[in-house]
Design a protein around this motif. Structure first.
Motif, mmCIF file in Angstrom:
data_model
loop_
_atom_site.group_PDB
_atom_site.id
_atom_site.type_symbol
_atom_site.label_atom_id
_atom_site.label_comp_id
_atom_site.label_asym_id
_atom_site.label_seq_id
_atom_site.Cartn_x
_atom_site.Cartn_y
_atom_site.Cartn_z
ATOM 1 N N ASP A 5 0.862 -1.169 0.000
ATOM 2 C CA ASP A 5 0.000 0.000 0.000
ATOM 3 C C ASP A 5 0.905 1.226 0.000
ATOM 4 O O ASP A 5 1.639 1.472 0.973
ATOM 5 N N LEU A 13 -4.424 10.314 -10.761
ATOM 6 C CA LEU A 13 -5.563 9.540 -11.251
ATOM 7 C C LEU A 13 -6.056 10.170 -12.554
ATOM 8 O O LEU A 13 -5.624 11.271 -12.928
ATOM 9 N N VAL A 22 -2.353 4.000 -3.073
ATOM 10 C CA VAL A 22 -2.373 3.053 -4.181
ATOM 11 C C VAL A 22 -2.037 1.680 -3.613
ATOM 12 O O VAL A 22 -0.959 1.489 -3.023
ATOM 13 N N SER A 23 -2.930 0.733 -3.775
ATOM 14 C CA SER A 23 -2.714 -0.620 -3.258
ATOM 15 C C SER A 23 -2.423 -1.579 -4.394
ATOM 16 O O SER A 23 -3.081 -1.532 -5.443
ATOM 17 N N ILE A 29 -3.472 -3.123 -9.591
ATOM 18 C CA ILE A 29 -4.019 -2.109 -8.707
ATOM 19 C C ILE A 29 -5.337 -2.635 -8.135
ATOM 20 O O ILE A 29 -6.187 -3.138 -8.884
ATOM 21 N N VAL A 30 -5.499 -2.550 -6.823
ATOM 22 C CA VAL A 30 -6.734 -3.019 -6.188
ATOM 23 C C VAL A 30 -7.341 -1.870 -5.392
ATOM 24 O O VAL A 30 -6.699 -0.852 -5.128
ATOM 25 N N ASP A 31 -8.594 -2.039 -4.973
ATOM 26 C CA ASP A 31 -9.346 -0.927 -4.379
ATOM 27 C C ASP A 31 -9.430 -0.978 -2.862
ATOM 28 O O ASP A 31 -10.224 -0.266 -2.258
ATOM 29 N N ALA A 32 -8.578 -1.807 -2.215
ATOM 30 C CA ALA A 32 -8.577 -1.873 -0.760
ATOM 31 C C ALA A 32 -7.168 -2.204 -0.281
ATOM 32 O O ALA A 32 -6.398 -2.843 -1.003
ATOM 33 N N THR A 341 -5.981 2.692 -11.821
ATOM 34 C CA THR A 341 -7.328 2.372 -11.356
ATOM 35 C C THR A 341 -7.417 0.871 -11.099
ATOM 36 O O THR A 341 -6.665 0.081 -11.684
ATOM 37 N N PRO A 342 -8.318 0.462 -10.208
ATOM 38 C CA PRO A 342 -8.408 -0.955 -9.850
ATOM 39 C C PRO A 342 -8.575 -1.856 -11.065
ATOM 40 O O PRO A 342 -9.350 -1.564 -11.982
#
Length: 380
Positions: A5, A13, A22-23, A29-32, A341-342
């Motif tokens: 992370d 973005l 940013v994970s 890339i993931v959203d959590a 982006t995810p």
């Protein structure tokens, strides 16, 4: 690379800068949040640069004539330069030309074989582009099979013969230097150029047939140095939908209005104009006619060009960086990269916010380059 992370940085973005983390998980890339947090306060996190056309690799493969025999080692050195400049996907543009030498068929055969064989051992994603001289009619029949063997998926057509001087009976400029590089006497090299020039009437129909064959193979095609709307329309009719470095606003506008991709050189932006007096990339960008910027011959230039465009107010940072990331990725049909982006690949360049030099580069979450104080953030 472990799941990470990236926190504390300014993140670019699609709609602008954000302080959102940013994970990264399994190269995407993931959203959590997923793993260990790395504080990147003082840095900028941006999408990795996608270089749609560059021939700066030549100096790594053959610094002097005959000096470099192991192409794979040259590509390893080239990848280091690409990564140090934030480039995560690179198209290496290799000529097959009447000029011979490093632009001859034998050299190209070695270059393409090396790219094909070494690519899986590198972190940076390398793609091969064939730049093919249109008057090499004797190679047309065999070219589709060669392209398949080389693993080339992108062909751009050039015509660099000095037709005006040949037609007027004048010696071409730089004849002696070109002949030396080609391993021919000046007389033999001149006669070869005259022979190709004399067959120019056969070229259009032969190109129609060749491009139709390449289209059936699924090859992406483009034209180089378009000067007129009519010329661009002819290439479009053959299925060549990328206009590389158009020389006039007329040609660029025709390409843009027809939905073709327009590519310009980043050094053109950095220098404030073309080195040979052609169309200004800055003007074209301001008019909305440019889809992507490429390194051309200088790998540091895409980053510098995007930042200069934003600093000068030609466009905002998101729009400027789009020209070196998502824009060229779309031209290549690589829709899995170019934005943070995810679901997209974790292709990332990290810049020092103060100096804006490249501090780190990641390709699918793997480190391809890291230097200086940023390394301490990751090894704590």
């Amino acid at each position: 690379m472990p799941n990470l992370d990236l926190t504390g940085a300014q993140v670019l973005l699609p709609d602008g800068l954000s302080d959102a983390p940013v994970s990264i998980a399994q190269g995407r890339i993931v959203d959590a949040p997923t793993g260990r947090a790395v504080d990147l306060n003082g840095f900028l996190v941006l999408p990795g640069i996608v270089d749609l056309h560059g021939d700066g690799f030549e100096r790594h493969l053959a610094q002097r004539r005959g000096a470099m025999k192991q192409m794979d080692q040259g590509l390893v050195a080239c990848e280091a330069e690409l990564a140090a400049n934030g480039i995560t996907t690179a198209v290496l543009a290799q000529f097959v030309s009447w000029e011979g030498g490093m632009r001859g068929l034998d050299f190209a055969d070695r270059v393409f074989a090396a790219i094909r064989d070494v690519n899986s051992t590198l972190v940076t994603d390398l793609h091969a582009q064939l730049r093919f001289e249109t008057h090499l009619l004797d190679l047309f029949d065999e070219l589709p099979n060669r392209i398949a063997d080389w693993g080339v998926g992108y062909v751009v057509f050039n015509d660099h013969l000095p037709h005006d001087r040949l037609e007027a009976g004048k010696l071409p400029r730089r004849l002696n230097g070109q002949a030396l590089k080609a391993g021919r006497s000046p007389e033999k090299h001149h006669n070869y150029m005259l022979e190709l020039h004399s067959r120019r009437a056969d070229v259009p129909a032969a190109l129609d047939d060749l491009c139709a064959r390449l289209t059936r193979q699924g090859i992406r095609m483009g034209s180089h140095d378009d000067a007129t709307a009519e010329g661009r329309a002819r290439w479009r009719g053959r299925g060549a939908h990328v206009a590389e470095f158009p020389e006039t606003i007329e040609a660029a506008e025709a390409a843009h209005n027809a939905g073709d991709a327009v590519l310009m050189g980043s050094p053109n932006v950095v220098r404030g104009g073309s080195h040979n007096g052609n169309l200004s990339a800055i003007d074209l960008i301001a008019m909305g006619y440019c889809d992507a910027l490429a390194s051309d011959y200088h790998y540091p230039s895409p980053r510098r060009a995007a930042l200069m465009l934003a600093d000068a107010g030609v466009c905002d940072l998101a729009q400027a960086w789009h020209l070196v990331s998502a824009g060229p990725a779309a031209v290549l049909g690589l829709h899995d990269r170019g934005v943070l982006t995810p679901g997209k690949r974790a292709d990332i360049v990290v810049l020092d916010a103060e100096t804006r030099r490249v501090a780190a580069t990641f390709v699918e979450g793997r480190v391809s380059y890291m230097s200086g104080p940023i390394a301490e953030r990751f090894v704590r």
